[in-house]
Design an enzyme around this catalytic site. Structure first.
Site, short mmCIF file in Angstrom:
data_model
loop_
_atom_site.label_atom_id
_atom_site.label_comp_id
_atom_site.label_asym_id
_atom_site.label_seq_id
_atom_site.Cartn_x
_atom_site.Cartn_y
_atom_site.Cartn_z
N HIS A 166 0.85 -1.20 0.00
CA HIS A 166 0.00 0.00 0.00
C HIS A 166 0.89 1.25 0.00
O HIS A 166 0.57 2.24 -0.65
CB HIS A 166 -0.92 0.01 1.23
CG HIS A 166 -2.11 -0.89 1.06
ND1 HIS A 166 -3.41 -0.47 1.26
CD2 HIS A 166 -2.20 -2.18 0.70
CE1 HIS A 166 -4.24 -1.47 1.03
NE2 HIS A 166 -3.52 -2.53 0.69
N ASP A 178 -5.28 6.26 2.31
CA ASP A 178 -5.39 4.82 2.15
C ASP A 178 -6.76 4.38 2.70
O ASP A 178 -7.31 4.99 3.62
CB ASP A 178 -4.28 4.09 2.93
CG ASP A 178 -4.27 2.61 2.59
OD1 ASP A 178 -3.54 2.25 1.65
OD2 ASP A 178 -5.01 1.83 3.24
#
Ligand code: UDP
Length: 501
Positions: free
Chosen positions: A25, A128
């Protein structure tokens, strides 16, 4: 560098990026942040010192290229049971420590983020998916939140269908296949291949994913690192089912990492291979014929049992092709000793090369000696491999990887499956052991050069051409980035024009 303006532009857009603390990520969100900076946005990335160390050299290079980009560090608070210096969730982080880390991170980043919104006054931010609270911060501060959800559009559409229609509840057993309805392609899977959360809707992770989806729907839009030729039909379906906007900015890795220093240090901070020096892997690949080597890597989070590791070693030795294998973590002494012995043997015969820890994947994929990839179907690796024009052997393990496998095997027909049947919870070995015969056979088919597999190669090369076009001026991802930046500018203008109450 091109700055995407709108008429009446008056000053630079400011954005904050909030990446998560797992490599898969962190790496793409930092790449996305860098692409925004490359196109004239003033970018601040918020993270902890340990995570910043992984990408700071790229940020420094971008700043010296004249881009407006910086990192803002937040310190993790002390949490009982969280060892000093552990700041990343990857293959070496235990589940228990990962949840403590998540708790510590959320505690600190949420408060500091609120302060930073006041201090920096960004025009928008990119969060995120795991920072679900940031959707409320966006509403409170009156700025757009863009969400990074990771994964393919294809996987998101398939998972939405599972939630809506629950076809997996209508079969008798875990290995009976069922159709996932509502997709442009007749996608068949078995219950053993779908993530656990669809079978246990009341567990903590299922709950977290529900909140993530709600925050996704409440966001201004989503950013994907895909490209239109790869899964355009699913991109459109995703927008319809989610009812939100989305923009494609992939393949991000080759767009933003244009020189060897950027590519070599991506995700690691260092260009030097642990234990073997900088030239080890490169010298080995340089000694090999064009397209003769299969690159084997299972991403940043894999954790195999000793038995499985041994089967991989035998499968590679038996496959009849030269290989480069990235080995991450072997806890068990006996299996580690077996692999070390294997390493000595295959390096002496020059059949194989092992990289321990982290490989400079982008550089390896573009090396002419590499002719195919064995992958766990992590979305980043899949896109990077397609971008490099290489066919794959697919061996999905966890997360949304089994859906990605179906996309590249059945829909795009650019991969050969190893035959994995069991979805695994991250960090657990599961029951299935993929045997050496299956591994050697799949690699043999992919690398062996039969007519059917030449077609596979032609298809992936054509898709790679499309990937390259997507990020050039006028290409689909280029236009998508331009659209999202212009939209952020228009929203800023509208906000400024509003009379102050
Ligand atoms: N990666 C790398 N070297 C490694 C392992 C991974 O550069 O040794 C990079 C890879 O290029 C990709 C990311 O880390 O960008 C892994 O993401 P992916 O989605 O493929 O898998 P995950 O780590 O989520 O399982």
């Amino acid at each position: 560098m091109e700055s995407f303006g709108v008429e009446g532009e008056y000053e630079k857009l400011k954005a904050i990026f909030l990446p998560f603390i797992t490599p898969s990520h962190l790496v793409p969100v930092v790449d996305i942040a860098r692409i925004f900076a490359m196109h004239g946005v003033d970018v601040t990335i918020i993270t902890t010192p340990g995570n910043a160390a992984v990408f700071q050299s790229s940020i420094d290079r971008d700043a010296s290229r004249g881009r407006s980009i910086q990192t803002h560090l937040v310190q993790l608070p002390h949490v009982p049971g969280l060892p000093e210096g552990v700041e990343t969730i990857n293959a070496t982080t235990s589940k228990d420590i990962a949840s403590k880390l998540f708790e510590a991170l959320n505690k600190t980043i949420q408060t500091q983020f609120q302060q930073l919104l006041h201090q920096y006054k960004p025009d928008f931010f990119v969060s995120d998916m795991f920072y679900t609270w940031s959707v409320d911060a966006a509403a409170e501060f009156g700025i757009p939140r863009l969400i990074y959800v990771g994964g393919t559009y294809f996987a998101h559409c398939a998972m939405d269908s599972l939630e809506r229609f629950e076809p997996h509840k209508k079969v008798e057993s875990d290995d009976e296949s069922f159709l996932i309805p509502g997709l442009p392609y007749n996608l068949e899977m078995t219950r053993s291949q779908i993530p656990e959360r669809f079978k246990k809707p009341d567990d903590t992770f299922s709950y977290l994913m529900k909140i993530v989806k709600e925050s996704e729907k409440r966001s201004h839009g989503s950013l994907f690192k895909s490209f239109y030729a790869f899964e355009g039909a699913y991109e459109e379906l995703y927008r319809t089912i989610m009812g939100t906007k989305s923009w494609n900015v992939g393949p991000i890795s080759s767009w933003v990492n244009q020189d060897a220093a950027d590519k070599g240090s991506r995700g690691h901070g260092k260009e030097v291979e642990e234990g073997k020096g900088k030239e080890g892997w490169l010298a080995w690949l340089n000694s090999k014929k064009k397209g003769s080597v299969v690159y084997v890597c299972f991403g940043s989070m894999n954790n195999f049992s000793g038995t499985q590791i041994r089967e991989i070693a035998h499968g590679l030795e038996d496959c009849g092709h030269d290989f480069m294998w990235v080995v991450r973590k072997i806890d068990e002494d006996e299996s580690r000793a077996v692999v070390e012995e294997f390493e000595k043997r295959v390096e002496a015969s020059e059949k194989g090369y092992l990289i321990w820890g982290w490989a400079p994947q982008l550089l390896i994929l573009e090396h002419p000696a590499v002719g195919g990839v064995v992958t766990h179907c992590g979305m980043n690796t899949v896109i990077e491999t397609v971008d490099a024009g290489l066919p794959m052997v697919t061996w999905p393990l966890f997360a949304e990887q089994f859906f990605n496998e179906r996309l590249v095997v059945d829909v795009l027909k650019i991969a050969v499956p190893v035959g994995a049947k069991e979805w695994k919870t991250w960090g657990e070995f599961g029951n299935e052991v993929v045997g050496r015969e299956k591994i050697a056979k799949a690699i043999g088919l992919l690398m062996g050069g039969g007519e059917e597999y030449e077609e596979v190669r032609r298809r992936v090369k054509a898709l790679s051409e499309e990937a390259k076009k997507a990020i050039q001026i006028g290409g689909s991802s280029y236009n998508s980035l331009k659209d999202v930046i212009q939209e952020m500018k228009l929203l800023k203008l509208e906000k400024l024009k509003k009379p102050v109450a």
